[in-house]
Enzyme design. Structure first.
Site, PDB file in Angstrom:
ATOM      1  N   PRO A 116     -11.357  15.719  -3.390  1.00  0.00           N
ATOM      2  CA  PRO A 116     -11.428  17.157  -3.651  1.00  0.00           C
ATOM      3  C   PRO A 116     -10.898  17.473  -5.046  1.00  0.00           C
ATOM      4  O   PRO A 116     -10.032  16.767  -5.550  1.00  0.00           O
ATOM      5  CB  PRO A 116     -10.527  17.778  -2.582  1.00  0.00           C
ATOM      6  N   CYS A 117     -11.432  18.531  -5.657  1.00  0.00           N
ATOM      7  CA  CYS A 117     -11.033  18.808  -7.043  1.00  0.00           C
ATOM      8  C   CYS A 117     -10.611  20.260  -7.259  1.00  0.00           C
ATOM      9  O   CYS A 117     -10.484  20.708  -8.391  1.00  0.00           O
ATOM     10  CB  CYS A 117     -12.187  18.472  -7.993  1.00  0.00           C
ATOM     11  N   GLN A 118     -10.382  21.006  -6.170  1.00  0.00           N
ATOM     12  CA  GLN A 118     -10.096  22.429  -6.353  1.00  0.00           C
ATOM     13  C   GLN A 118      -8.670  22.709  -6.808  1.00  0.00           C
ATOM     14  O   GLN A 118      -8.342  23.829  -7.143  1.00  0.00           O
ATOM     15  CB  GLN A 118     -10.369  23.197  -5.050  1.00  0.00           C
TER      16      GLN A 118
END
Length: 415
Positions: free
Chosen positions: A176-178
């Site tokens: 995930p990259c949020q």
């Protein structure tokens, strides 16, 4: 073109050459067989096929090699492209190993398995995806939260046990990259990004020879490219050389235009190879080729092919949606109608909104969705229908993963 000229379909040419349709598409892509586009579909004149046969005979009957086409990059990426076409249909067995973080239903694992790798373990928290994973693979799955030290240790210990003191060839993960944000000119990480840091911790412990990290294309523009730069810096800090670019799954026979950023890194001194496209846009596998036969297949829960029951009013609305457009103006990424004679638009499950079938007034079934993601029919999904669609929408297309794996295999062999 003379109307009396006999035009051959891709499947006709494949039968005459005694090769697969994929090989014919490669020959067309390479310009070795000239074709005409009729109704969006390739057709080959018999005289052009004979010319190709003569050319093949002149070159000692061997398959004509071609120079791979390099896609236009979205950035000035430093990429080492490698031709994988020679092994695409005849994968040789190998002793390479792979493990997968954030594995979901197993799209990446299936692709590496198709490339001859020996998958040793997967890790994910999604219960229904775990049910699917165990249904389709024999190797261990660690189910739980990667942020838990207990789960993290269990995964690391399982991988090491499976390897029997050998090195892990590849560790992959769609992290995930949020959780990236800016504080002044500095990138900071919030608690949501602990999953990314946990992945780095596992890399540091297992020391795989290669790393494959997959993410949405939009990561490239996050904080004006600073997020991508930080990820590369973090990987290099662990002793790896890294290369990154965007791949389109349709370039590797996935009947879907799905772009993803792919980081490939190694600590062994090898080059990092990204797989060159196998086919060009005009030869992409179409939605029609992928799912047309399923129109005649009756509903069958055992193969994940159960049609959604829509009311008559909804059927009219779905039938009226143009190809490539969405049912709702404010949901452009969901309820979108797949084009019939082109590769599908990106397959998603977005809060219950899935892709619309191009021919029938309904949304596509789980099996049709899986076909457009390049999952083989024997790959069965578990859980409720809604959960199955989430699994498929989140998955890495197996054929794109296969292409990535073959590129890594060639990198090792070229050392």
């Amino acid at each position: 073109m003379d109307i009396t000229t006999k035009m051959l379909r891709i499947e006709d040419v494949a039968k005459k050459l005694n090769v697969s349709q994929k090989s014919v598409r490669r020959y067309i892509h390479a310009g070795k067989i000239k074709s005409n586009k009729i109704g969006g579909v390739h057709r080959v004149e018999e005289s052009e096929l004979q010319y190709f046969l003569n050319l093949s005979i002149y070159e000692n009957g061997r398959e004509v090699k071609y120079e791979p086409v390099i896609p236009k990059s979205t950035k000035n990426d430093i990429v080492n492209w490698i031709d994988i076409s020679d092994e695409w249909e005849n994968v040789k067995s190998n002793n390479f190993t792979s493990a997968d973080l954030f594995c979901g239903a197993g799209g990446m694992a299936k692709g590496f398995e198709m490339a001859g790798f020996n998958q040793v373990a997967g890790l994910d928290w999604f219960k229904e995806a775990g049910m699917t994973y165990r249904q389709n693979f024999q190797h261990p799955l660690i189910e739980g939260d990667i942020t838990s030290s207990e789960i993290k240790k269990k995964f690391i210990d399982t991988v090491k046990k499976q390897l029997k003191r050998k090195d892990l060839t590849v560790l992959s993960g769609g992290f995930p990259c949020q959780g990236f944000s800016m504080s002044g000119s500095r990138i900071v990480e919030d608690p949501r990004n602990s999953l990314y840091k946990d992945m780095l911790d596992i890399i540091k412990d297992l020391q795989p020879q290669f790393i494959v990290a997959e993410n949405v294309k939009g990561l490239r523009s996050m904080l004006k490219g600073k997020v991508e730069d930080k990820i590369k810096k973090d990987i290099r800090a662990l002793g790896y050389e890294v290369n990154v670019t965007v791949l389109n799954s349709a370039d590797y026979y996935v009947p879907q235009k799905r772009e993803r950023i792919i980081f490939i890194a190694n600590r062994t001194g090898n080059k990092n190879f990204h797989p060159s496209p196998l086919i060009e846009e005009g030869s992409y596998v179409t939605t029609k080729e992928a799912i047309e036969d399923l129109i005649k297949v009756k509903d069958n829960k055992e193969i994940n092919h159960v049609r959604t029951k829509h009311k008559d009013e909804m059927k009219k609305r779905l039938a009226a949606v143009p190809e490539g457009k969405s049912l709702y103006d404010n949901y452009s990424d969901s309820w979108k109608k797949c084009p019939w004679n082109e590769a599908s638009c990106t397959i998603k499950e977005n809060h219950g909104g899935v892709n619309i079938h191009p021919i029938e007034p309904r949304v596509i079934t789980v099996r049709e969705m899986a076909r457009l993601q390049s999952f083989p029919d024997e790959f069965i999904f578990k859980g409720s229908k809604a959960k199955q669609m989430v699994q498929i929408g989140n998955a890495v297309p197996p054929l794109m993963a296969k292409a990535i794996a073959l590129g890594i295999k060639k990198a090792i062999e070229k050392k």
